[in-house]
Scaffold this motif. Sequence first.
Motif, PDB file in Angstrom:
ATOM      1  N   PRO A  40      -2.587  25.282  35.216  1.00  0.00           N
ATOM      2  CA  PRO A  40      -1.158  25.250  34.867  1.00  0.00           C
ATOM      3  C   PRO A  40      -0.295  24.429  35.819  1.00  0.00           C
ATOM      4  N   GLU A  41      -0.672  24.381  37.106  1.00  0.00           N
ATOM      5  CA  GLU A  41       0.124  23.619  38.064  1.00  0.00           C
ATOM      6  C   GLU A  41       0.159  22.128  37.733  1.00  0.00           C
ATOM      7  N   ASP A  42      -0.793  21.657  36.920  1.00  0.00           N
ATOM      8  CA  ASP A  42      -0.754  20.249  36.507  1.00  0.00           C
ATOM      9  C   ASP A  42       0.479  19.956  35.659  1.00  0.00           C
ATOM     10  N   ILE A  43       0.960  20.957  34.958  1.00  0.00           N
ATOM     11  CA  ILE A  43       2.192  20.787  34.185  1.00  0.00           C
ATOM     12  C   ILE A  43       3.369  20.581  35.137  1.00  0.00           C
ATOM     13  N   VAL A  61       5.755  26.232  28.307  1.00  0.00           N
ATOM     14  CA  VAL A  61       4.310  26.459  28.226  1.00  0.00           C
ATOM     15  C   VAL A  61       3.784  26.999  29.545  1.00  0.00           C
ATOM     16  N   TYR A  62       4.208  26.387  30.636  1.00  0.00           N
ATOM     17  CA  TYR A  62       3.740  26.799  31.972  1.00  0.00           C
ATOM     18  C   TYR A  62       4.043  28.265  32.243  1.00  0.00           C
ATOM     19  N   ALA A  91       1.718  30.957  24.950  1.00  0.00           N
ATOM     20  CA  ALA A  91       1.571  29.582  25.443  1.00  0.00           C
ATOM     21  C   ALA A  91       1.172  28.654  24.312  1.00  0.00           C
ATOM     22  N   ARG A  92       0.267  29.111  23.451  1.00  0.00           N
ATOM     23  CA  ARG A  92      -0.126  28.296  22.293  1.00  0.00           C
ATOM     24  C   ARG A  92       1.064  28.038  21.379  1.00  0.00           C
ATOM     25  N   GLN A  93       1.876  29.072  21.195  1.00  0.00           N
ATOM     26  CA  GLN A  93       3.054  28.921  20.338  1.00  0.00           C
ATOM     27  C   GLN A  93       4.053  27.939  20.952  1.00  0.00           C
ATOM     28  N   ILE A  98      -4.662  23.954  26.623  1.00  0.00           N
ATOM     29  CA  ILE A  98      -3.204  24.072  26.506  1.00  0.00           C
ATOM     30  C   ILE A  98      -2.538  23.195  27.559  1.00  0.00           C
ATOM     31  N   VAL A  99      -3.082  23.222  28.778  1.00  0.00           N
ATOM     32  CA  VAL A  99      -2.558  22.363  29.844  1.00  0.00           C
ATOM     33  C   VAL A  99      -2.700  20.900  29.451  1.00  0.00           C
ATOM     34  N   ARG A 100      -3.856  20.530  28.916  1.00  0.00           N
ATOM     35  CA  ARG A 100      -4.077  19.141  28.510  1.00  0.00           C
ATOM     36  C   ARG A 100      -3.038  18.701  27.489  1.00  0.00           C
ATOM     37  N   GLY A 101      -2.820  19.498  26.479  1.00  0.00           N
ATOM     38  CA  GLY A 101      -1.848  19.137  25.450  1.00  0.00           C
ATOM     39  C   GLY A 101      -0.450  18.977  26.014  1.00  0.00           C
TER      40      GLY A 101
END
Length: 323
Positions: free
Chosen positions: A288-291, A109-110, A121-123, A141-144
């Motif tokens: 995204p860096e949270d991932i 995802v990232y 990314a959604r996929q 997306i990041v949250r999920g």
Amino acid sequence: MMISVILLAAYVIDRMIGDPRSLPHPVIGMGKAITAIEKAIRRYVSRPRSLRLAGILLPLIVVGGAWALTAGILWLLSLVSPWLMWAAEAWLISTTIASKGLKHAGMAVYNELRKGDLPAARQALGMIVGRDTEHLDSPEIVRGTVETVAENIVDAIISPLFYALLGGAPLAMAYRAVNTLDSMVGYKNEKYRELGWASARLDDVANLIPSRLTALLVALCASLLRLDWRRSLRTVIRDARLHPSPNSGYPESAVAGALGIRLGGENVYHGIRSFRAYMGDPLRIMEPEDIIQTSRVMLLCSSIFVCLCAVAAWIGIGGWAGI
């Protein structure tokens, strides 16, 4: 000593090779067995009360069968060579852990987010969550992804290692059967409300201790990674109980507090909106860096915990069913 070596070897195997598709995976066999048993039950049972009673029988067969089959295989191998049994035990335990797979799923995802490819990314997110992802923006997306990686620190790493410490590969495999049952039939919808209730309850009980250990581990890792470990603990105390699951709120709230973000909110499942209680404070917009940070926390948690398990085994804490 050998117990410690087996636990460490199992973790190294998972970190190095994960779950290669060329090798048979026990969870696939469990899934096929659960599907076959469910079909057999529904062929002869249809009344709600009977289905509820059958809901008790289902985990007894699947979980008990996973334990007995694993213990039987190890016993047969021990008759050939103890070294062969030990090697098989390490590999079997490694199949119950998914640290490499979890990191790979988050990074998939990232990488798409970093390229600015939101549809991809959604996929990628849709491969690891049950919610609808077609219309999510980057922060959602990041949250999920963060929620999924955080939650699975328990299911995919800490719990399997915890039960491997207590009862070797047989008990670790039994836990994996519990977790697989919950993911397949542990729903509160019309189809599984009666048949899956016992599987869902068993999963809740199995993860009760590991989830709380994980919250403490996340806070420890937050301090080592120079994140906010105090806020992590405060968020767990305040928000973990708000999650609909009695266990998932602990790792998720711990990660939310460590990163200074807010998890939870509105999700859509098959077109139906559902609100999940907030955990953490929205001190900034998720990025995204949270991932990456969540993956680092996950890997450090897993490394520390497997070392703690190895030390516990060395000094004789826990039991062992495989040797």
